[in-house]
Design a protein around this motif. Structure first.
Motif, PDB file in Angstrom:
ATOM      1  N   PHE A 173      56.029 -51.400  62.207  1.00  0.00           N
ATOM      2  CA  PHE A 173      57.174 -51.160  63.090  1.00  0.00           C
ATOM      3  C   PHE A 173      58.488 -51.211  62.325  1.00  0.00           C
ATOM      4  O   PHE A 173      59.354 -50.355  62.509  1.00  0.00           O
ATOM      5  CB  PHE A 173      57.166 -52.177  64.233  1.00  0.00           C
ATOM      6  N   ALA A 174      58.619 -52.223  61.490  1.00  0.00           N
ATOM      7  CA  ALA A 174      59.891 -52.395  60.789  1.00  0.00           C
ATOM      8  C   ALA A 174      60.181 -51.211  59.893  1.00  0.00           C
ATOM      9  O   ALA A 174      61.311 -50.699  59.848  1.00  0.00           O
ATOM     10  CB  ALA A 174      59.856 -53.682  59.968  1.00  0.00           C
ATOM     11  N   PHE A 175      59.152 -50.750  59.216  1.00  0.00           N
ATOM     12  CA  PHE A 175      59.371 -49.653  58.277  1.00  0.00           C
ATOM     13  C   PHE A 175      59.750 -48.378  59.039  1.00  0.00           C
ATOM     14  O   PHE A 175      60.696 -47.680  58.667  1.00  0.00           O
ATOM     15  CB  PHE A 175      58.106 -49.442  57.444  1.00  0.00           C
ATOM     16  N   THR A 176      59.035 -48.089  60.113  1.00  0.00           N
ATOM     17  CA  THR A 176      59.377 -46.915  60.915  1.00  0.00           C
ATOM     18  C   THR A 176      60.832 -46.976  61.368  1.00  0.00           C
ATOM     19  O   THR A 176      61.582 -45.998  61.260  1.00  0.00           O
ATOM     20  CB  THR A 176      58.473 -46.857  62.159  1.00  0.00           C
ATOM     21  N   ILE A 177      61.206 -48.154  61.866  1.00  0.00           N
ATOM     22  CA  ILE A 177      62.563 -48.307  62.376  1.00  0.00           C
ATOM     23  C   ILE A 177      63.586 -48.111  61.274  1.00  0.00           C
ATOM     24  O   ILE A 177      64.593 -47.412  61.445  1.00  0.00           O
ATOM     25  CB  ILE A 177      62.699 -49.679  63.035  1.00  0.00           C
ATOM     26  N   ALA A 178      63.301 -48.705  60.124  1.00  0.00           N
ATOM     27  CA  ALA A 178      64.270 -48.608  59.035  1.00  0.00           C
ATOM     28  C   ALA A 178      64.430 -47.161  58.592  1.00  0.00           C
ATOM     29  O   ALA A 178      65.544 -46.698  58.335  1.00  0.00           O
ATOM     30  CB  ALA A 178      63.826 -49.485  57.870  1.00  0.00           C
ATOM     31  N   ILE A 223      67.390 -51.011  52.848  1.00  0.00           N
ATOM     32  CA  ILE A 223      66.513 -51.785  53.728  1.00  0.00           C
ATOM     33  C   ILE A 223      65.149 -51.119  53.810  1.00  0.00           C
ATOM     34  O   ILE A 223      64.104 -51.771  53.692  1.00  0.00           O
ATOM     35  CB  ILE A 223      67.142 -51.888  55.129  1.00  0.00           C
ATOM     36  N   ALA A 224      65.176 -49.788  53.978  1.00  0.00           N
ATOM     37  CA  ALA A 224      63.904 -49.078  54.114  1.00  0.00           C
ATOM     38  C   ALA A 224      63.077 -49.235  52.840  1.00  0.00           C
ATOM     39  O   ALA A 224      61.866 -49.479  52.888  1.00  0.00           O
ATOM     40  CB  ALA A 224      64.156 -47.617  54.414  1.00  0.00           C
ATOM     41  N   VAL A 225      63.761 -49.110  51.698  1.00  0.00           N
ATOM     42  CA  VAL A 225      63.027 -49.180  50.423  1.00  0.00           C
ATOM     43  C   VAL A 225      62.442 -50.574  50.221  1.00  0.00           C
ATOM     44  O   VAL A 225      61.261 -50.731  49.873  1.00  0.00           O
ATOM     45  CB  VAL A 225      63.960 -48.803  49.262  1.00  0.00           C
ATOM     46  N   ILE A 226      63.255 -51.597  50.493  1.00  0.00           N
ATOM     47  CA  ILE A 226      62.731 -52.955  50.310  1.00  0.00           C
ATOM     48  C   ILE A 226      61.539 -53.168  51.216  1.00  0.00           C
ATOM     49  O   ILE A 226      60.510 -53.718  50.807  1.00  0.00           O
ATOM     50  CB  ILE A 226      63.823 -53.997  50.618  1.00  0.00           C
ATOM     51  N   LEU A 227      61.688 -52.685  52.452  1.00  0.00           N
ATOM     52  CA  LEU A 227      60.577 -52.881  53.388  1.00  0.00           C
ATOM     53  C   LEU A 227      59.318 -52.172  52.895  1.00  0.00           C
ATOM     54  O   LEU A 227      58.206 -52.674  53.064  1.00  0.00           O
ATOM     55  CB  LEU A 227      60.960 -52.367  54.775  1.00  0.00           C
ATOM     56  N   ALA A 228      59.524 -51.020  52.261  1.00  0.00           N
ATOM     57  CA  ALA A 228      58.360 -50.288  51.775  1.00  0.00           C
ATOM     58  C   ALA A 228      57.556 -51.142  50.802  1.00  0.00           C
ATOM     59  O   ALA A 228      56.328 -51.097  50.777  1.00  0.00           O
ATOM     60  CB  ALA A 228      58.809 -49.003  51.103  1.00  0.00           C
TER      61      ALA A 228
END
Lengths: 228, 618, 491, 79
Positions: B75-80, B39-44
């Motif tokens: 926000f989303a990336f930080t959270i992930a 999830i984090a990578v995709i968001l990146a």
């Protein structure tokens, strides 16, 4: 205090009902459905007794519901009493006196006959399945009072009950299957004022008579035979 | 790439994790880490893109929308990222406990729903994910049993209270404007009466403020954060309460729009000042309550409330620098608070659940990596130069001072002094001083715990020296809000009223450091004292009779503690009690006497008839 | 096309037949409700698309209304019939393992009759016929409450019976007055003659009917029977009582108020009544230690909410109320079924005896949790769209009164949340962590299957509410378009 | 005719009140039986023989019988 409050409340409610009743004309044939039944009832259903034609034909579905209510009550009673049967040891029932015994034995067949008469002639004379059934049941009540140790056969009474109800429903469904409505009077209406008239009405009433009779007798049986 | 795929992976992954746990424990652990990382990578990859899509049309007549822009990406990336670190940290932490399948599933569910909230493009989907987050958090807070049960119930009741208020707000907006989509709503409140805007504001602030633990709505947070499993505390403190922050920013800057917000009320009674002052109070009171805590996690929990105060203060103040400070501080706080909870969690793990600051101490030799992590963490928390916390705090002080808000500035500074005190207490009582005998055989924290600690520590330093990296993102968010962007470079911020350049600072600190080192090197060596060298007052104290950590800050404690009881909490508890009593009282209607029941029926009927006859009401 | 009368006749006929099975085999009787309700479910599902186009009217005995009795299978009726058949069907599976008393036969007969009565009430187009079926429903539920034959059961059944009888007699008086005035019992015929309820002679029957049906619908202050009856009945019956019986009472009120009388003036009163009922129900449930009493009080609260929504009187209000009704039926039935089996295992109705159930009975506990979350109105479960629609309808009135009432409703929601979450915590987190010897006791399949079908429905409709909104919308418009209803039956 | 009906109605009310007042439940049952009987007669006068018959059979006979059984099985005197 509580009684007083209840009284006041009931007075208010009664007052309201009276106010509403004031609007209802009594004795005048304003009741439009009733008028129609009186005028066309015999012609449409073949039953001379208009009340019967209403009960069994016009509002036959209600009657089906009503016998169901009775059935429900009987089953419910037996279910509750069946599990909640506390035996009181040593309870003695006084034996009935000679007069009672003889009277009951004498009346029992007569009452059966009267009951049967009433429900068979339901479409011709006042009365019908419910009344006839009740009279038959009271015959059994007398039997319980007068004849010690005798009781109805539970299985028989259940079979009678079920068959009575089923007759009603099956007759209804036959009406449905021949392409008409449920409870349609599919038998020939015959000549009014004869025993074999009014199509399925007498059949239903006889079935109801049997059913009601056996059911009420069953209820009495349950109440009396608590200590079995 | 589709945004809904992220959600599908997140939610689907959570469920999949549960079932894979039934098959193989290894597979489940791997899967959980993998999903959170994916999830984090995709968001990146979504960096600096903006897109919008309808992802679901089945909910009543609302097309549910997902959108991403720099604001939500940040926000989303930080959270992930924080979420995936927490999951890695959990690997060994949770192994000792039961119900691991359940734990991972709920953890992933919380992360998924948080990302769902951030990515939502309309208020209905915002609310749906918000509620999923609420109940999944509830199910995880009580995981530790015991006192965690009361904590969980407090959390969920407050959370439900907030969310129902928000629901009224959302539906009220919908009934007024016929839409719940941010882009369509934004600016529509321009024409609304200020009364209505305040109504909406209050409703949303109840919800967002509870989640963000703003001062009179904070009471759920201390027990919940301290009783939850530590990796989850990191998520709670680092990211979950920031969802409230996100919501506040969304409300003020996206839905209501900055110009409407700034014009709401005047002077002291303007919405801006009220919220900012609330933020200041949220800094002050919890900071000093934190000082009184003896439970490491509870201390951190109170500290979280106080830091959230800084964020709110910054955001509500409404200048471009203050907003930048608020958002930057959000980012920093997510990092160092997650780090600190992990540090405490690692200690708790090795000492079998000891969090009491009075009985720990001297662990520096036993858990050196953890100690360093803790040290960097508190440096960030305090705002020591060269850590990320410094930049965000510098921005807020500067804004408050040059904009003539001395009281707010004083509150912010006072908060920092308090922060120094309590964070030193935390670090000292866990790692410095004597080592209690029972911990002599303590091992280092396992690798899966050290890894996130190290990475987060490095992140603190990195963003402390290169604040331009996040500030660049924040800048583009601000221009999206209609605020004037700051002039920044990779090393810091330049402006007429004050420039900050971490490169200079870094060089200065480096040089000073070398000087100090040289002075120490050159001067006479002081004697090193071992951890058990308890020689004092002419005699040696037996090893376990005296422990320096106990009653740390004792006099101060006794001085301020009478003023710092959590009155708000008492108030809520008495409210709950009175509702309970009310319920018990009302239940007496049902007396059990059927006579009364029949009277009720008659009373109802008679009343209706009486009213109609008397007044012809109907 | 199937005749909707079969929905009544099949279960009724089979109920009559059940006693005969004692001559064949004692094992068959418990499958009778299962098949009867399966048939009903299939029939109502096949009728469903037809009904959406045009309501089906069936006259009985070949007499056109208003002479004879007629059935009106409109969207509302079929919606209820479907719900009754569905819940009844699932609960009948549950009863396979749950009902082990000696007089099983009678349980199954009464159960079938109860559902027949409920189906009859929702399908009939004749006010007296409605009363008759209502009585079937009531009488069978009186005896089912006392089915276990223990003292609290009998006591609460008798109390229920007394209050129910008072209610029924009021209904009967009301119907009598209506018949006296209008000379007909057909609802459409009466409705076409009622022009306003301002006249006291029309108003009295209206309040008599509302009060009478209100007893069964558990509106405050007519609901004192409910906590006792629901808590001492067998759990399968509690599920039916909470999920079906009170909803049918509510149907009767709605039918009377909207269709029969067109009494929009009384809606404001019902609005307040609904909110009061809601608050009282939730407050009473708040500190309740007996799980079934808690669920029963919560049912009162939910009914209050539904009454509130229906009394908003707008299309979206009725829509939301009906949605909430469906949601309450599914969720509360699930809760009672799940709680029932946990009670069966722990041997006590006290909430504290559920400690550690999460480990002991994982599936049942899970189902209970879903039900609880759904009742509280959390997404993605079915309770959420319901609450959402109700709030939407209320706030769309743009009236300060509605805003205040909405806040009261939400206060009740918070209270509701508080006690449901407490139970969920007790199930999962309270008690000793894991004591040896605590074996996992998974409930029998006949319990798990219906429970999980409920869970599935709750989640699926919660995620995709459009599944039922179409029929709800046409039901709501059926209620509001009184003229259409009359015109369809009396052309 | 009118007079007869009035007397019957009066008697009916008297026995209804008596049924409420009697402490001996057996007497009360009999009194309520009388109410039913008079009602049946009145129904007959009102040209409703069907209802009269039902009232006589059920109200006067069966219900009384059942009440008698019930009273015998519980307590005979009201407190």
């Amino acid at each position: 205090m509580r009684k007083l409050i209840s009284l006041i409340l009931l007075v208010i409610i009664a007052g309201g009902i009276v106010l509403s009743l004031k609007e209802i004309p009594f004795g005048i044939s304003k009741i439009k459905i009733g008028d129609y039944y009186i005028k066309k009832g015999i012609e449409e259903t073949g039953a001379t007794n208009i009340v019967t034609s209403v009960v069994v034909s016009y509002r036959g579905f209600d009657t089906l519901g009503e016998i169901t209510i009775l059935f429900t009550a009987a089953i419910g009673l037996s279910a509750v009493l069946g599990t909640y049967r506390k035996r009181k040891a040593g309870e003695k029932v006084e034996p009935p006196s000679f007069i009672v015994k003889t009277g009951c034995r004498f009346l029992f067949p007569i009452l059966l006959l009267v009951g049967a008469y009433i429900f068979i002639h339901g479409h011709l004379t006042p009365g019908g399945g419910f009344q006839g059934g009740a009279i038959i049941a009271s015959a059994f009540l007398l039997m319980y009072l007068g004849c010690e140790g005798k009781r109805i056969n539970e299985n028989t009474s259940i079979v009678v009950e079920v068959l009575g109800a089923l007759t009603f429903i099956v007759l209804g469904i036959i009406g449905l299957t021949i392409g008409k409505d449920f409870l349609f009077n599919f038998l020939p209406k015959g000549e009014p004022n004869t025993l074999l008239s009014a199509g399925i009405i007498p059949v239903i009433y006889i079935a109801i008579g049997f059913k009601v009779g056996s059911e009420l007798a069953g209820i009495i049986d349950h109440l009396i035979e608590k200590n079995q | 790439m589709n945004l809904s795929i992220i959600l599908a992976i997140a939610f689907g992954g959570a469920l999949l994790t549960y079932f894979s746990g039934k098959i193989s424990k290894k597979a489940r652990d791997v899967l959980a880490v993998l999903i959170s990382l994916v999830i984090a990578v995709i968001l990146a990859f979504f960096y600096n893109t903006s897109s919008r899509e309808i992802f679901y049309t089945g909910f009543l007549d609302f097309p549910l929308i997902l959108r991403i822009d720099t604001f939500s990406w940040f926000f989303a990336f930080t959270i992930a990222v924080i979420g995936s670190f927490s999951i890695i940290f959990s690997l060994s932490y949770i192994r000792k406990k039961g119900n691991t399948d359940y734990y991972y599933t709920m953890m992933l569910l919380v992360i998924a729903s948080m990302i769902g909230i951030i990515l939502s493009g309309d208020l209905v989907s915002f609310y749906i994910f918000w509620e999923i987050m609420s109940w999944s958090t509830f199910l995880l807070i009580s995981y530790n049993r015991g006192p965690a049960i009361a904590a969980g119930i407090k959390y969920i009741i407050m959370s439900v209270t907030g969310s129902v208020a928000m629901l009224v707000g959302i539906i009220s907006l919908y009934s007024h404007y016929g839409t719940v989509i941010y882009t369509e709503l934004s600016g529509l409140l321009y024409n609304a009466s200020s009364g209505y805007t305040i109504f909406i504001f209050v409703l949303f602030f109840i919800a967002l403020g509870i989640k963000n633990a703003i001062w009179p709505l904070h009471v759920w947070l201390p027990p919940a954060h301290s009783e939850a499993p530590s990796p989850f505390s990191a998520v709670l403190s680092g990211t979950l309460i920031k969802i409230g922050t996100y919501g506040i920013i969304l409300l003020i800057y996206v839905i209501v729009k900055i110009n409407v917000f700034l014009n709401l009320g005047e002077g002291i009674v303007s919405a801006r000042y009220i919220i900012a002052v609330t933020g200041a109070i949220t800094i002050l009171i919890p900071t000093f309550i934190a000082l009184l805590q003896d439970d490491a996690k509870r201390l951190l929990a109170w500290s979280t409330i106080a830091q959230a105060g800084y964020i709110i203060l910054g955001i509500a103040y409404g200048t471009s620098e203050s907003v930048a400070s608020g958002m930057f501080h959000f980012f920093n706080h997510a990092i160092f608070k997650a780090l600190l909870f992990m540090v405490v969690g690692a200690v708790e793990y090795r000492t079998n659940g000891v969090r009491d600051l009075n009985s720990l101490g001297g662990l520096i030799k036993k858990m050196p990596v953890t100690f360093v992590g803790g040290l960097i963490g508190i440096c960030g928390l305090i705002g020591v130069p060269l850590t990320n916390g410094f930049v965000s705090k510098w921005l807020i002080y500067k804004t408050l001072i040059i904009n003539n808000s001395p009281f707010l500035a004083f509150a912010a500074l006072l908060g920092t002094w308090g922060t120094i005190l309590y964070s030193y207490k935390l670090l000292h009582n866990m790692f410095l001083g004597q080592l209690p005998e029972k911990y002599e055989k303590l091992e280092r924290a396992p690798f899966s715990m050290q890894l996130p600690i190290v990475i987060l520590s490095l992140a603190i330093i990195l963003f402390g020296i290169l604040p331009g990296l996040p500030l660049k993102v924040i800048n583009s968010i601000e221009s999206g809000f209609g605020l004037e962007p700051l002039t920044i470079n990779i090393w810091g911020i330049t402006s007429d009223t004050g420039t900050i350049n971490m490169l200079n600072l870094f060089v200065a600190v480096f040089l000073i450091g070398i000087m100090i080192w040289l002075i120490f090197k050159g001067s006479k060596k002081s004697a090193g004292i071992g951890q058990y060298d308890n020689y004092a007052a002419g005699t040696t104290v037996p090893k376990n009779k005296y422990h320096y950590s106990v009653d740390f800050y004792g006099p101060l404690h006794r001085m301020i503690s009478p003023y710092l009881r959590d009155f708000i909490d008492d108030f809520y508890m008495s409210l709950a009690r009175s509702i309970k009593n009310l319920g018990n009282g009302i239940r007496r209607i049902y007396t059990g006497d059927v006579g009364y029941y029949a009277i009720y029926i008659m009373l109802f009927l008679a009343l209706l008839i009486f009213i109609q006859i008397k007044w012809k009401l109907w | 096309m199937v005749n909707p009368i079969l929905l009544i006749v099949i279960p009724l006929g089979l109920a009559f037949v059940v006693p005969l099975f004692r001559f064949i085999s004692k094992k068959i009787e418990k499958f009778i409700p299962f098949f009867a309700l399966l048939a009903n479910l299939i029939i109502s599902l096949t009728l469903f698309p037809h009904v959406l186009e045009k309501p089906i009217h069936v006259s009985i005995g070949g007499f056109l209304p208003p002479l004879g009795i007629n059935l009106v299978a409109g969207p509302l009726g079929i919606l209820f019939a479907m719900l009754i058949a569905l819940v009844g069907f699932l609960v009948s599976i549950y009863a396979f393992a749950y009902i082990k008393e000696k007089d099983q036969e009678k349980y199954h007969i009464l159960y079938l009759l109860l559902l027949t009565g409920a189906t009859g009430v929702v399908l009939t187009g004749d006010i007296f016929n409605l009363f008759v079926f209502f009585e079937i429903l009531c009488i069978s539920s009186y005896s089912l409450v006392a089915y276990f034959g223990d003292k609290p059961g009998i006591e609460s059944a008798v109390k229920y019976l007394i209050q129910g009888a008072v209610g029924s007699s009021l209904v009967l008086i009301g119907i009598g007055l209506l018949y006296g005035q209008f000379g007909t019992l057909n609802m459409a015929d009466i409705a076409s003659n009622i022009h306003s309820v301002h006249s006291i002679s029309v108003f009295i029957p209206l309040v008599l009917l509302i009060t009478g049906f209100g007893v069964e619908a558990a509106i405050f202050p007519l609901n004192a029977w409910l906590p006792d009856a629901h808590s001492s009945a067998p759990s399968s019956i509690s599920a039916i009582l909470s999920g079906i019986a009170i909803e049918v009472g509510l149907y009767a009120i709605v039918r009377v108020v909207f269709t029969l009388f067109g009494a929009s003036s009384i809606l404001t009163f019902l609005l307040f009544l609904g909110v009061i009922t809601l608050l009282i129900g939730e407050l009473c449930a708040f500190n309740q230690e007996n799980i079934k009493r808690m669920l029963a009080y919560s049912s009162i609260g939910q009914i209050g909410l539904i009454v509130f929504a229906l009394s908003i009187g707008s299309l979206s209000g009725i829509n939301g109320g009906l949605f909430q009704l469906v949601s309450h039926t599914l969720s509360k039935a699930l809760l009672f079924l799940a709680a029932g089996y946990m009670i069966f295992r722990s041997g006590s109705m006290n909430i504290s005896s559920f400690e550690g159930m999460g480990k002991k009975m994982p599936y049942t506990s899970f189902a209970f949790t879903i039900g609880a979350f759904s009742i509280v109105g959390l997404p993605p479960f079915i309770g959420f769209p319901g609450k959402f629609m109700i709030l939407k309808a209320a706030l769309f009135e743009q009236d300060i009164l509605f805003t205040i009432l909405v806040f009261l409703i939400l206060l009740a929601t918070i209270i509701e949340g508080a006690y449901f979450f407490r139970v969920v915590q007790t199930i999962y987190f309270k008690g000793e962590k894991s004591t040896p010897g605590q074996e996992r006791e998974i409930a029998p399949l006949s319990v798990l299957i219906p429970v999980f079908i409920f869970v599935g429905l709750i989640v699926v409709i919660g995620i995709y509410p459009k599944l039922i909104t179409e029929i709800l919308e046409s039901s709501a418009s059926e209620l509001l378009n009184r003229a259409d209803y009359i015109k369809n039956i009396l052309p | 005719m009118e007079i007869v009906i009035l007397i019957l109605v009066f008697l009916m009310i008297v026995s209804a009140i008596a049924a409420l007042i009697f402490k001996d439940l057996m007497n009360a049952v009999i009194a309520s039986c009388v109410v039913s009987l008079i009602a049946a007669v009145l129904f007959y006068f009102l040209q409703a023989p069907d209802v009269a018959m039902a009232e006589a059979a059920i109200g006067a006979a069966l219900v009384t019988g059942i009440f008698v059984i019930a009273v015998k099985r519980t307590k005979r005197f009201e407190e």
